[in-house]
Design an enzyme around this catalytic site. Structure first.
Site, PDB file in Angstrom:
ATOM      1  N   SER A  76       0.835  -1.199   0.000  1.00 43.46           N
ATOM      2  CA  SER A  76       0.000   0.000   0.000  1.00 43.46           C
ATOM      3  C   SER A  76       0.869   1.248   0.000  1.00 43.46           C
ATOM      4  CB  SER A  76      -0.913  -0.007   1.241  1.00 43.46           C
ATOM      5  OG  SER A  76      -1.757   1.116   1.257  1.00 43.46           O
ATOM      6  N   ASP A  77       0.362   2.294  -0.644  1.00 43.29           N
ATOM      7  CA  ASP A  77       1.079   3.571  -0.639  1.00 43.29           C
ATOM      8  C   ASP A  77       0.079   4.715  -0.717  1.00 43.29           C
ATOM      9  OD1 ASP A  77       3.927   4.820  -0.945  1.00 43.29           O
ATOM     10  OD2 ASP A  77       2.646   5.910  -2.346  1.00 43.29           O
ATOM     11  N   THR A  78       0.293   5.730   0.103  1.00 39.37           N
ATOM     12  CA  THR A  78      -0.606   6.887   0.157  1.00 39.37           C
ATOM     13  C   THR A  78       0.104   8.140  -0.337  1.00 39.37           C
ATOM     14  OG1 THR A  78      -1.823   5.936   2.035  1.00 39.37           O
ATOM     15  CG2 THR A  78      -2.064   8.306   1.668  1.00 39.37           C
ATOM     16  N   GLY A 129      -2.988   3.604  -3.105  1.00 46.46           N
ATOM     17  CA  GLY A 129      -2.962   2.428  -3.960  1.00 46.46           C
ATOM     18  C   GLY A 129      -2.769   1.202  -3.094  1.00 46.46           C
TER      19      GLY A 129
END
Length: 207
Positions: free
Chosen positions: A79-81, A116
């Site tokens: 996950s990446d913000t 994502g």
């Protein structure tokens, strides 16, 4: 707890993402923070960036597990913000000056938070989703910005703020997923996992 026959590896060391998984009854079998280059490609859209980085994290973790027989059947979640004003990415501040500049930029205007998520299944399939949330901050005074920076709650966070802390009081309006802004959109995450056969609800049993 999740099904004993299934293992989920979280390719992150974020305590916020771990707490959110716990919220829906999921206990990752392993945490594997991946050290990857998070520099945006020139003119890369924030949505594209978070999608790319989440996949890189998940694939890096899966590659690291290949030599370990006990983990060959694991699901891997990356996950990446990313926080952005328009297409301008507001990254994780390293210094107080950067945090101050970020908060002045977000003050009194709307920004977007993109997360994502990428799931690599035991048979190597890659599944992805991107969540988007529109957040509007109230106009922040210099005193509020200085006090928030002094609190240290901006450290390690996209956009130099954490909505689950003091900065929650800065939010005038939010459209979309709240958990996305915290760091892991739960609706999209649960949908991704259950859609690929991971027994999410097995952790919901009382006791």
């Amino acid at each position: 707890m999740t099904n004993s026959k299934q293992k989920l590896v979280l390719a992150s060391g974020s305590p916020r993402r771990l707490e959110l998984l716990h919220q829906i009854g999921i206990e990752p079998a392993r945490l594997m923070p991946m050290d990857i280059d998070e520099t945006p490609v020139k003119l890369e859209h924030p949505r594209t960036l978070c999608r790319r980085l989440s996949q890189q994290k998940a694939e890096a973790a899966q590659a690291a597990l290949k030599s370990e027989q006990a983990w060959k059947d694991a699901y891997v979640l990356g996950s990446d913000t990313v926080v952005a004003v328009g297409r301008r990415i507001v990254g994780k501040a390293e210094y107080t000056e950067e945090a101050s500049a970020a908060l002045h930029l977000l003050s009194g205007r709307s920004h977007w938070v993109y997360t994502g998520i990428c799931l690599v299944t035991p048979d190597g399939k890659i599944r992805q989703k991107v969540a988007e949330t529109k957040v509007r901050f109230k106009r922040l005074s210099t005193r509020e910005i200085d006090a928030y920076i002094a609190s240290g709650q901006w450290r390690g966070k996209a956009g130099a703020y954490g909505i689950q802390g003091i900065a929650g009081a800065f939010v005038q309006k939010l459209t979309g997923s709240y958990t996305n802004v915290v760091g892991l959109p739960l609706y999209e995450t649960m949908s991704l996992l259950s859609g690929e056969g991971f027994e999410v609800t097995s952790g919901w049993l009382e006791g």
